[in-house]
Design a protein around this motif. Sequence first.
Motif, PDB file in Angstrom:
ATOM      1  N   GLU A 204      -5.996  -2.640  -7.936  1.00  0.00           N
ATOM      2  CA  GLU A 204      -6.419  -1.592  -8.868  1.00  0.00           C
ATOM      3  C   GLU A 204      -5.223  -0.935  -9.559  1.00  0.00           C
ATOM      4  O   GLU A 204      -5.167  -0.797 -10.777  1.00  0.00           O
ATOM      5  CB  GLU A 204      -7.195  -0.535  -8.050  1.00  0.00           C
ATOM      6  CG  GLU A 204      -7.460   0.779  -8.740  1.00  0.00           C
ATOM      7  CD  GLU A 204      -8.690   0.728  -9.623  1.00  0.00           C
ATOM      8  OE1 GLU A 204      -9.470  -0.226  -9.459  1.00  0.00           O
ATOM      9  OE2 GLU A 204      -8.844   1.609 -10.491  1.00  0.00           O
ATOM     10  N   TYR A 205      -4.208  -0.555  -8.742  1.00  0.00           N
ATOM     11  CA  TYR A 205      -3.030   0.118  -9.297  1.00  0.00           C
ATOM     12  C   TYR A 205      -2.256  -0.818 -10.222  1.00  0.00           C
ATOM     13  O   TYR A 205      -1.848  -0.433 -11.323  1.00  0.00           O
ATOM     14  CB  TYR A 205      -2.123   0.631  -8.174  1.00  0.00           C
ATOM     15  CG  TYR A 205      -0.885   1.327  -8.698  1.00  0.00           C
ATOM     16  CD1 TYR A 205      -0.906   2.680  -9.028  1.00  0.00           C
ATOM     17  CD2 TYR A 205       0.307   0.625  -8.892  1.00  0.00           C
ATOM     18  CE1 TYR A 205       0.208   3.318  -9.546  1.00  0.00           C
ATOM     19  CE2 TYR A 205       1.431   1.253  -9.410  1.00  0.00           C
ATOM     20  CZ  TYR A 205       1.378   2.596  -9.736  1.00  0.00           C
ATOM     21  OH  TYR A 205       2.485   3.214 -10.249  1.00  0.00           O
TER      22      TYR A 205
ATOM     23  N   VAL B 225       1.217   6.960  -6.594  1.00  0.00           N
ATOM     24  CA  VAL B 225       0.027   7.736  -6.950  1.00  0.00           C
ATOM     25  C   VAL B 225       0.302   9.225  -6.778  1.00  0.00           C
ATOM     26  O   VAL B 225      -0.023  10.044  -7.643  1.00  0.00           O
ATOM     27  CB  VAL B 225      -1.187   7.291  -6.095  1.00  0.00           C
ATOM     28  CG1 VAL B 225      -2.310   8.321  -6.148  1.00  0.00           C
ATOM     29  CG2 VAL B 225      -1.674   5.915  -6.550  1.00  0.00           C
TER      30      VAL B 225
ATOM     31  N   ASP C 180      -9.083   7.885  -5.466  1.00  0.00           N
ATOM     32  CA  ASP C 180      -9.139   6.444  -5.742  1.00  0.00           C
ATOM     33  C   ASP C 180      -8.213   5.630  -4.837  1.00  0.00           C
ATOM     34  O   ASP C 180      -8.296   4.400  -4.815  1.00  0.00           O
ATOM     35  CB  ASP C 180      -8.761   6.163  -7.209  1.00  0.00           C
ATOM     36  CG  ASP C 180      -9.752   6.782  -8.185  1.00  0.00           C
ATOM     37  OD1 ASP C 180     -10.861   7.166  -7.730  1.00  0.00           O
ATOM     38  OD2 ASP C 180      -9.418   6.902  -9.381  1.00  0.00           O
ATOM     39  N   TYR C 181      -7.308   6.290  -4.139  1.00  0.00           N
ATOM     40  CA  TYR C 181      -6.300   5.558  -3.344  1.00  0.00           C
ATOM     41  C   TYR C 181      -6.128   6.124  -1.934  1.00  0.00           C
ATOM     42  O   TYR C 181      -5.011   6.367  -1.482  1.00  0.00           O
ATOM     43  CB  TYR C 181      -4.951   5.586  -4.073  1.00  0.00           C
ATOM     44  CG  TYR C 181      -4.976   4.976  -5.461  1.00  0.00           C
ATOM     45  CD1 TYR C 181      -4.819   3.597  -5.622  1.00  0.00           C
ATOM     46  CD2 TYR C 181      -5.167   5.758  -6.595  1.00  0.00           C
ATOM     47  CE1 TYR C 181      -4.855   3.026  -6.893  1.00  0.00           C
ATOM     48  CE2 TYR C 181      -5.198   5.203  -7.861  1.00  0.00           C
ATOM     49  CZ  TYR C 181      -5.039   3.837  -8.007  1.00  0.00           C
ATOM     50  OH  TYR C 181      -5.065   3.264  -9.250  1.00  0.00           O
TER      51      TYR C 181
ATOM     52  N   GLU D  92      -6.814  -1.612  -3.446  1.00  0.00           N
ATOM     53  CA  GLU D  92      -6.113  -0.478  -4.065  1.00  0.00           C
ATOM     54  C   GLU D  92      -4.813  -0.930  -4.745  1.00  0.00           C
ATOM     55  O   GLU D  92      -4.414  -0.365  -5.766  1.00  0.00           O
ATOM     56  CB  GLU D  92      -5.804   0.615  -3.026  1.00  0.00           C
ATOM     57  CG  GLU D  92      -7.064   1.327  -2.532  1.00  0.00           C
ATOM     58  CD  GLU D  92      -6.754   2.515  -1.628  1.00  0.00           C
ATOM     59  OE1 GLU D  92      -5.578   2.954  -1.563  1.00  0.00           O
ATOM     60  OE2 GLU D  92      -7.691   2.999  -0.964  1.00  0.00           O
TER      61      GLU D  92
ATOM     62  N   SER E 248      -3.886   3.912   0.513  1.00  0.00           N
ATOM     63  CA  SER E 248      -2.477   3.881   0.102  1.00  0.00           C
ATOM     64  C   SER E 248      -1.770   5.193   0.422  1.00  0.00           C
ATOM     65  O   SER E 248      -0.637   5.202   0.917  1.00  0.00           O
ATOM     66  CB  SER E 248      -2.377   3.633  -1.409  1.00  0.00           C
ATOM     67  OG  SER E 248      -3.063   2.443  -1.746  1.00  0.00           O
TER      68      SER E 248
ATOM     69  N   LEU F  30       0.815  -1.220   0.000  1.00  0.00           N
ATOM     70  CA  LEU F  30       0.000   0.000   0.000  1.00  0.00           C
ATOM     71  C   LEU F  30       0.850   1.273   0.000  1.00  0.00           C
ATOM     72  O   LEU F  30       0.557   2.224  -0.730  1.00  0.00           O
ATOM     73  CB  LEU F  30      -0.932   0.002   1.214  1.00  0.00           C
ATOM     74  CG  LEU F  30      -2.147  -0.937   1.102  1.00  0.00           C
ATOM     75  CD1 LEU F  30      -2.750  -1.190   2.475  1.00  0.00           C
ATOM     76  CD2 LEU F  30      -3.191  -0.338   0.158  1.00  0.00           C
TER      77      LEU F  30
ATOM     78  N   VAL G 233       2.182   1.990  -3.398  1.00  0.00           N
ATOM     79  CA  VAL G 233       1.112   2.498  -4.272  1.00  0.00           C
ATOM     80  C   VAL G 233       0.869   3.965  -3.954  1.00  0.00           C
ATOM     81  O   VAL G 233       0.802   4.812  -4.852  1.00  0.00           O
ATOM     82  CB  VAL G 233      -0.196   1.676  -4.100  1.00  0.00           C
ATOM     83  CG1 VAL G 233      -1.371   2.401  -4.773  1.00  0.00           C
ATOM     84  CG2 VAL G 233      -0.034   0.285  -4.698  1.00  0.00           C
ATOM     85  N   GLY G 234       0.789   4.289  -2.673  1.00  0.00           N
ATOM     86  CA  GLY G 234       0.551   5.680  -2.273  1.00  0.00           C
ATOM     87  C   GLY G 234       1.637   6.604  -2.785  1.00  0.00           C
ATOM     88  O   GLY G 234       1.362   7.684  -3.314  1.00  0.00           O
TER      89      GLY G 234
END
Lengths: 315, 315
Positions: free
Chosen positions: B242-243, B168, B177-178, B239, B181, B161, B164-165
């Motif tokens: 998704e990413y 993003v 959307d995140y 998430e 994250s 996570l 991803v954060g």
Amino acid sequence: MSNPTEQSIIDYIRKRFPKRRKELVEGIGDDAAVFRNGFVISTDSFFENVHFAMSYFTYYAVGYHCLGASLSDLAAMAASPICAFISLHLTKSISMKEIDQLHKGFRKVADPFRCDLAGGDIVTSPAFGISITVVGRSRRVLFRSGARPGSGLFVTNFLGLAEVGRRVLHEGLPRKDYPVSIAKHLFPAPRIQEAQGIKRYAESCIDVSDGLSTDTFHLAEESRVRITIDAEHVPIHSEVGEYCSKKKIEPLDFILASGEDFELLFTAKHVPRLAGVKIFRIGQVTKGSGLFLSARGKEKRIEPTGYEHLTQHGN
Amino acid sequence: MSNPTEQSIIDYIRKRFPKRRKELVEGIGDDAAVFRNGFVISTDSFFENVHFAMSYFTYYAVGYHCLGASLSDLAAMAASPICAFISLHLTKSISMKEIDQLHKGFRKVADPFRCDLAGGDIVTSPAFGISITVVGRSRRVLFRSGARPGSGLFVTNFLGLAEVGRRVLHEGLPRKDYPVSIAKHLFPAPRIQEAQGIKRYAESCIDVSDGLSTDTFHLAEESRVRITIDAEHVPIHSEVGEYCSKKKIEPLDFILASGEDFELLFTAKHVPRLAGVKIFRIGQVTKGSGLFLSARGKEKRIEPTGYEHLTQHGN
């Protein structure tokens, strides 16, 4: 950094972060934090072009200088070192050989005290720097706040030498004329053994890192006493005299404002002769408050002319 | 820094600086150093554009992120925090308001653990950075080296996570959307309470800072065992799914290489349900050595795909 200053940030932090844990005897405000179990911990950071210049420092000297300065905070509390944690902030151009030299410097200053390297961190940084946390222990810690009226003010060794050394190297003066000063700037000796010698007698202590006037002012402030420095009793090393004469600076003014000698400045009722320890009595503690200078029988209040690490050496 | 690497420097230091002091139980090589009196100490450094980007971090988030990551090293050893020492490396442009925000971030992450601010240093630096030393204590410390054949491999919470954060925010994807994250990257929660919950059962532990594969590899190496990660049992947060779907990356590969989740990765014979603690069993420990991945009934040896802090986020 004109605003905020180092002192304004420290004042901010002290006000908003009171000590809450019973494990801590003393937190922010002295040379090091003191724990109830006798541990003493301090942290310092050093950056190229702020605290040292690679134009005349070797990597070996950087290692020695930075860890020596850090260990001095333990000496100021009369603690013996156990270990150090060293974070290296490295630029991408450093080589393994330079890292080796750096660590030889760490070892050289740490080994006499059997100080281990217990951990650290290694990160890429836009500027070469080192952050060091030292851990020591003491059964009888000396604080800045212990000075009592009727005592004398003492210092181990001459002052001003490190700043002469820094300036000589910075200005490119002949090195052979200032060997003691240059060694003092590059390779500061933490006064660990000396602290063990004086701790039975001293009631308060600090290391001279910010200059004689600023550090004496700290002792006076934290102890809520008045301290007078005797102008005639402050010893002047021949290299300091030589440099000040050349630059037409009053040696005492120079010494009051010069930092990073890492000598112990302490108060005591008396100190006997201690084998291998040079000690000068340079003033006295009385009731009242503030910092005073006594010269030719007259006392006048003086301000700390402080050595601001935030603004010195800067580009 | 292509050469030397962080690992080559650590190897150099470990070889040349053996632990000598009896006060130290464990020095270089685990998440933190452990002292015989139960103290646990770790140090970390963080720099702008290396560890955090001011284009999307507030000063409050920098304070929270850096101290949260530091406290995670105490969680990894199952220690409770006592205090932190924080060195601020400040550029000349910082304001008192920004320093205030930074310290509000420190407090927010430290206060739930009654972690004091016990000291620090403030220096001018060419780059904004923070060095933090945390001090904790534990009556039963968890090491990386305790994994035994026959145990399971567990992790607290989803992984991947934080990375991803970070991506993003870095790539400017829609924040809405995140949310999980992004919060995970900016405000990592040190798993101090969770560590207290699992410490009765766990035999080895590390925090996931360098990625699942690298950190599991560390457990296997230090414990001299073989650890197999079960591909089917690694939980994938929506998430992360998704990413990875958007970027056409295999989620498991992404998770194996993603760092800075600061979840606890540990081995135990069994772990009961613990109130408020999410735990997934994702693999097992057997005799042998190395890191393996099991998928569709087949096991293959894999390499740590490591999250190198020295090279990530760099300019």
